[in-house]
Scaffold this motif. Structure first.
Motif, mmCIF file in Angstrom:
data_model
loop_
_atom_site.group_PDB
_atom_site.id
_atom_site.type_symbol
_atom_site.label_atom_id
_atom_site.label_comp_id
_atom_site.label_asym_id
_atom_site.label_seq_id
_atom_site.Cartn_x
_atom_site.Cartn_y
_atom_site.Cartn_z
ATOM 1 N N UNK A 100 0.839 -1.195 0.000
ATOM 2 C CA UNK A 100 0.000 0.000 0.000
ATOM 3 C C UNK A 100 0.882 1.257 0.000
ATOM 4 N N UNK A 101 0.510 2.191 -0.863
ATOM 5 C CA UNK A 101 1.253 3.442 -0.987
ATOM 6 C C UNK A 101 0.327 4.552 -1.478
ATOM 7 N N UNK A 102 0.857 5.755 -1.452
ATOM 8 C CA UNK A 102 0.157 6.939 -1.956
ATOM 9 C C UNK A 102 1.105 7.700 -2.870
ATOM 10 N N UNK A 103 0.523 8.576 -3.678
ATOM 11 C CA UNK A 103 1.302 9.490 -4.511
ATOM 12 C C UNK A 103 0.808 10.900 -4.261
ATOM 13 N N UNK A 149 -8.808 -3.935 -17.821
ATOM 14 C CA UNK A 149 -8.430 -4.660 -19.023
ATOM 15 C C UNK A 149 -8.416 -3.691 -20.204
ATOM 16 N N UNK A 150 -8.151 -4.220 -21.384
ATOM 17 C CA UNK A 150 -8.045 -3.411 -22.601
ATOM 18 C C UNK A 150 -9.211 -2.425 -22.708
ATOM 19 N N UNK A 151 -8.870 -1.149 -22.916
ATOM 20 C CA UNK A 151 -9.873 -0.109 -23.105
ATOM 21 C C UNK A 151 -10.243 0.649 -21.847
ATOM 22 N N UNK A 152 -9.732 0.221 -20.681
ATOM 23 C CA UNK A 152 -10.080 0.860 -19.402
ATOM 24 C C UNK A 152 -9.081 1.936 -19.012
ATOM 25 N N UNK A 153 -9.598 3.053 -18.545
ATOM 26 C CA UNK A 153 -8.787 4.098 -17.923
ATOM 27 C C UNK A 153 -9.212 4.181 -16.459
ATOM 28 N N UNK A 154 -8.225 4.246 -15.566
ATOM 29 C CA UNK A 154 -8.483 4.488 -14.156
ATOM 30 C C UNK A 154 -7.586 5.634 -13.715
ATOM 31 N N UNK A 155 -8.155 6.509 -12.901
ATOM 32 C CA UNK A 155 -7.392 7.614 -12.323
ATOM 33 C C UNK A 155 -7.560 7.555 -10.813
ATOM 34 N N UNK A 156 -6.474 7.195 -10.134
ATOM 35 C CA UNK A 156 -6.454 7.131 -8.681
ATOM 36 C C UNK A 156 -6.056 8.519 -8.181
ATOM 37 N N UNK A 157 -6.954 9.202 -7.461
ATOM 38 C CA UNK A 157 -6.644 10.570 -7.033
ATOM 39 C C UNK A 157 -5.410 10.644 -6.127
ATOM 40 N N UNK A 158 -4.734 11.771 -6.186
ATOM 41 C CA UNK A 158 -3.569 12.019 -5.328
ATOM 42 C C UNK A 158 -3.909 11.693 -3.881
ATOM 43 N N UNK A 159 -2.950 11.116 -3.175
ATOM 44 C CA UNK A 159 -3.032 10.786 -1.746
ATOM 45 C C UNK A 159 -4.024 9.676 -1.409
ATOM 46 N N UNK A 180 6.575 16.206 -13.950
ATOM 47 C CA UNK A 180 7.439 15.742 -15.037
ATOM 48 C C UNK A 180 8.430 14.658 -14.596
ATOM 49 N N UNK A 181 8.695 14.555 -13.296
ATOM 50 C CA UNK A 181 9.594 13.518 -12.783
ATOM 51 C C UNK A 181 8.918 12.146 -12.802
ATOM 52 N N UNK A 182 7.589 12.107 -12.918
ATOM 53 C CA UNK A 182 6.868 10.844 -12.972
ATOM 54 C C UNK A 182 6.467 10.315 -11.612
ATOM 55 N N UNK A 183 6.374 9.016 -11.517
ATOM 56 C CA UNK A 183 5.792 8.283 -10.410
ATOM 57 C C UNK A 183 6.698 8.291 -9.187
ATOM 58 N N UNK A 184 6.189 8.778 -8.046
ATOM 59 C CA UNK A 184 6.909 8.738 -6.777
ATOM 60 C C UNK A 184 5.952 8.174 -5.734
ATOM 61 N N UNK A 185 6.341 7.060 -5.095
ATOM 62 C CA UNK A 185 5.471 6.399 -4.114
ATOM 63 C C UNK A 185 5.877 6.750 -2.691
ATOM 64 N N UNK A 186 4.868 6.902 -1.832
ATOM 65 C CA UNK A 186 5.064 7.082 -0.400
ATOM 66 C C UNK A 186 4.350 5.914 0.273
ATOM 67 N N UNK A 187 5.121 4.938 0.758
ATOM 68 C CA UNK A 187 4.543 3.721 1.328
ATOM 69 C C UNK A 187 3.964 3.999 2.706
#
Length: 181
Positions: A96-99, A128-138, A160-167
């Protein structure tokens, strides 16, 4: 086939709700503040499309999300069952983590299991194919690509740095389903 299972966070073996209709999934996820939608390519893709081909085929939806949400960076990531580091990559996302920004994924091919932990509920979303999911910040969540991953996905970022996880340090992810492919 895409599906959604909603659990009480203390009852990983008993889903409160199982939804298999993509339209109904979108409604249930919207109640929790999660964007879930389907996209169609505007042109056919080759069997092994380049990043440029993928981005061009979905440019209208990508541009719409960039306008609506202010995303700055877009790329394409893929994972195949023969990747030599697949186990390492899988393990990286299982806890489990947050961004600090939204985590946005569109599945061009294949599948992945996003699991979100929101206000005492756990939402397992098999994309699956064709699905978009957007997990909100935090939003606390984890992702499983399975032991034999197969997907091509478009990623959109505010940073622009991309994906950073906070576990979070929680062990909840280990109590819920894994993707077995």
């Amino acid at each position: 086939m895409s599906n959604l299972k909603i659990f009480h966070d203390g009852e990983p073996e008993n889903p409160q709700l199982v939804v298999e209709s993509k339209a109904a999934m979108a409604v249930e996820l919207a109640k929790a503040g999660i964007r879930y939608e389907q996209w169609q390519a505007t042109k056919p893709l080759t069997a092994s499309p380049s990043q440029e081909e993928v981005l061009e085929a979905y440019a209208q939806d990508i541009d719409r999300l960039k306008r609506e949400e202010g995303y700055q960076t877009v790329d394409v990531v893929s994972m195949q069952p023969d990747h030599p580091d697949k186990a390492v990559f899988r393990e990286k996302f299982l806890d489990e983590h947050r961004h600090s920004e939204d985590e946005v994924r569109f599945f061009v091919e294949g599948q992945g299991l996003f699991t979100l932990h929101i206000e005492g509920q756990v939402y397992e979303v098999l994309c699956t194919k064709g699905d978009l999911i957007s997990v909100p910040a935090n939003t606390a969540h984890w992702f499983d690509m399975g032991p034999n991953p197969h997907f091509v996905a478009i990623r959109l970022f505010n940073n622009p740095e991309g994906w950073v996880a906070n576990f979070t340090g929680s062990d909840i992810a280990g109590r819920f389903s894994r993707l077995e492919n």
